[in-house]
Motif scaffolding. Structure first.
Motif, PDB file in Angstrom:
ATOM      1  N   PHE A 130       9.925 118.124  32.141  1.00 18.54           N
ATOM      2  CA  PHE A 130       8.548 118.582  31.984  1.00 18.54           C
ATOM      3  C   PHE A 130       8.447 119.526  30.795  1.00 18.54           C
ATOM      4  CE2 PHE A 130       8.869 117.453  36.437  1.00 18.54           C
ATOM      5  CZ  PHE A 130       7.669 116.789  36.676  1.00 18.54           C
ATOM      6  N   ARG A 131       7.349 119.424  30.082  1.00 12.36           N
ATOM      7  CA  ARG A 131       7.048 120.274  28.926  1.00 12.36           C
ATOM      8  C   ARG A 131       6.098 121.365  29.388  1.00 12.36           C
ATOM      9  NH1 ARG A 131       4.321 116.411  26.702  1.00 12.36           N
ATOM     10  NH2 ARG A 131       6.097 115.589  25.594  1.00 12.36           N
ATOM     11  N   SER A 132       6.282 122.573  28.856  1.00 11.89           N
ATOM     12  CA  SER A 132       5.380 123.691  29.162  1.00 11.89           C
ATOM     13  C   SER A 132       4.176 123.647  28.235  1.00 11.89           C
ATOM     14  CB  SER A 132       6.097 125.033  28.975  1.00 11.89           C
ATOM     15  OG  SER A 132       5.170 126.098  29.060  1.00 11.89           O
ATOM     16  N   PRO A 133       2.956 123.765  28.805  1.00 11.96           N
ATOM     17  CA  PRO A 133       1.768 123.836  27.945  1.00 11.96           C
ATOM     18  C   PRO A 133       1.580 125.235  27.352  1.00 11.96           C
ATOM     19  CG  PRO A 133       1.109 124.002  30.237  1.00 11.96           C
ATOM     20  CD  PRO A 133       2.614 123.768  30.224  1.00 11.96           C
ATOM     21  N   LYS A 134       2.333 126.205  27.875  1.00 14.04           N
ATOM     22  CA  LYS A 134       2.173 127.595  27.434  1.00 14.04           C
ATOM     23  C   LYS A 134       3.098 127.975  26.283  1.00 14.04           C
ATOM     24  CE  LYS A 134       0.411 129.789  31.586  1.00 14.04           C
ATOM     25  NZ  LYS A 134       0.610 130.909  32.508  1.00 14.04           N
ATOM     26  N   GLU A 135       4.277 127.356  26.225  1.00 13.87           N
ATOM     27  CA  GLU A 135       5.253 127.766  25.223  1.00 13.87           C
ATOM     28  C   GLU A 135       5.930 126.540  24.607  1.00 13.87           C
ATOM     29  OE1 GLU A 135       8.688 131.124  24.652  1.00 13.87           O
ATOM     30  OE2 GLU A 135       7.473 131.110  26.456  1.00 13.87           O
ATOM     31  N   GLU A 136       5.728 126.368  23.313  1.00 17.59           N
ATOM     32  CA  GLU A 136       6.322 125.249  22.572  1.00 17.59           C
ATOM     33  C   GLU A 136       7.843 125.298  22.686  1.00 17.59           C
ATOM     34  OE1 GLU A 136       6.343 121.858  20.337  1.00 17.59           O
ATOM     35  OE2 GLU A 136       4.535 122.923  20.913  1.00 17.59           O
ATOM     36  N   GLY A 137       8.444 124.179  23.014  1.00 16.49           N
ATOM     37  CA  GLY A 137       9.901 124.099  23.077  1.00 16.49           C
ATOM     38  C   GLY A 137      10.500 124.487  24.416  1.00 16.49           C
ATOM     39  N   MET A 138       9.665 124.821  25.415  1.00 16.95           N
ATOM     40  CA  MET A 138      10.176 125.154  26.746  1.00 16.95           C
ATOM     41  C   MET A 138      10.071 123.902  27.623  1.00 16.95           C
ATOM     42  SD  MET A 138       8.925 128.004  29.575  1.00 16.95           S
ATOM     43  CE  MET A 138       9.261 129.430  28.575  1.00 16.95           C
ATOM     44  N   ASP A 166       7.159 131.814  40.760  1.00 18.98           N
ATOM     45  CA  ASP A 166       6.945 132.715  39.622  1.00 18.98           C
ATOM     46  C   ASP A 166       7.322 132.050  38.297  1.00 18.98           C
ATOM     47  OD1 ASP A 166       9.610 132.872  40.489  1.00 18.98           O
ATOM     48  OD2 ASP A 166       9.883 134.884  39.683  1.00 18.98           O
ATOM     49  N   LEU A 167       8.348 131.208  38.318  1.00 18.89           N
ATOM     50  CA  LEU A 167       8.722 130.470  37.114  1.00 18.89           C
ATOM     51  C   LEU A 167       7.630 129.460  36.755  1.00 18.89           C
ATOM     52  CD1 LEU A 167      10.532 129.557  34.823  1.00 18.89           C
ATOM     53  CD2 LEU A 167      11.833 128.207  36.464  1.00 18.89           C
ATOM     54  N   LEU A 168       7.096 128.775  37.749  1.00 19.59           N
ATOM     55  CA  LEU A 168       6.031 127.803  37.480  1.00 19.59           C
ATOM     56  C   LEU A 168       4.780 128.487  36.922  1.00 19.59           C
ATOM     57  CD1 LEU A 168       6.351 125.338  40.489  1.00 19.59           C
ATOM     58  CD2 LEU A 168       6.891 124.899  38.086  1.00 19.59           C
ATOM     59  N   ARG A 169       4.471 129.691  37.387  1.00 23.67           N
ATOM     60  CA  ARG A 169       3.318 130.427  36.849  1.00 23.67           C
ATOM     61  C   ARG A 169       3.540 130.748  35.366  1.00 23.67           C
ATOM     62  NH1 ARG A 169       3.141 132.601  41.970  1.00 23.67           N
ATOM     63  NH2 ARG A 169       4.485 134.361  41.456  1.00 23.67           N
ATOM     64  N   ARG A 170       4.739 131.184  35.040  1.00 22.93           N
ATOM     65  CA  ARG A 170       5.053 131.497  33.632  1.00 22.93           C
ATOM     66  C   ARG A 170       5.077 130.220  32.783  1.00 22.93           C
ATOM     67  NH1 ARG A 170      10.351 132.772  30.590  1.00 22.93           N
ATOM     68  NH2 ARG A 170       9.494 133.470  28.634  1.00 22.93           N
ATOM     69  N   TYR A 195      16.857 123.065  35.654  1.00 26.23           N
ATOM     70  CA  TYR A 195      17.398 123.621  34.411  1.00 26.23           C
ATOM     71  C   TYR A 195      16.218 123.950  33.514  1.00 26.23           C
ATOM     72  CZ  TYR A 195      19.665 124.119  29.912  1.00 26.23           C
ATOM     73  OH  TYR A 195      20.083 124.614  28.705  1.00 26.23           O
ATOM     74  N   LEU A 196      16.138 125.183  33.051  1.00 28.82           N
ATOM     75  CA  LEU A 196      15.069 125.615  32.156  1.00 28.82           C
ATOM     76  C   LEU A 196      15.623 125.706  30.744  1.00 28.82           C
ATOM     77  CD1 LEU A 196      12.164 126.707  31.763  1.00 28.82           C
ATOM     78  CD2 LEU A 196      13.115 128.993  32.152  1.00 28.82           C
TER      79      LEU A 196
END
Length: 97
Positions: free
Chosen positions: A8-16, A32-36, A72-73
């Protein structure tokens, strides 16, 4: 050992990116990780084996993390890392001339 993994790609932080077992989905990822992270956007599904080459980590590390803690993040590369890579490339180019 082969594991079907969804990334999954984060919409909040490029490359996460967040790697999870396909059959478990996001159930083991802490709230809490999903919120971030933001609302996860599916990027791809792949069959991951220990031999598979990955860009920023090893498949063995990802597979181990999928067992415990269950995800894995992958964080974006640090700006310092990009600067260091550029410095090394410049140095290597100068050595070739």
């Amino acid at each position: 050992m082969k594991q079907l993994v969804e990334i999954f790609r984060s919409p909040k932080e490029e490359g996460m990116y967040l790697y999870v077992k396909r059959e478990e989905g996001l159930e083991r990822v802490p709230e809490d990780l999903l919120r971030r992270f933001g609302k996860p956007q599916s990027a791809m599904v792949l069959a991951l084996t220990p031999e598979r080459k990955l860009a920023r980590t090893t498949a063995e590390r990802v597979l181990a993390c999928l067992e415990e803690p269950g995800y894995y993040l992958q964080m974006p590369p640090s700006p310092h890392a990009d600067t260091e890579v550029a410095r090394v490339r410049l140095h290597n180019t100068k050595m070739g001339h």
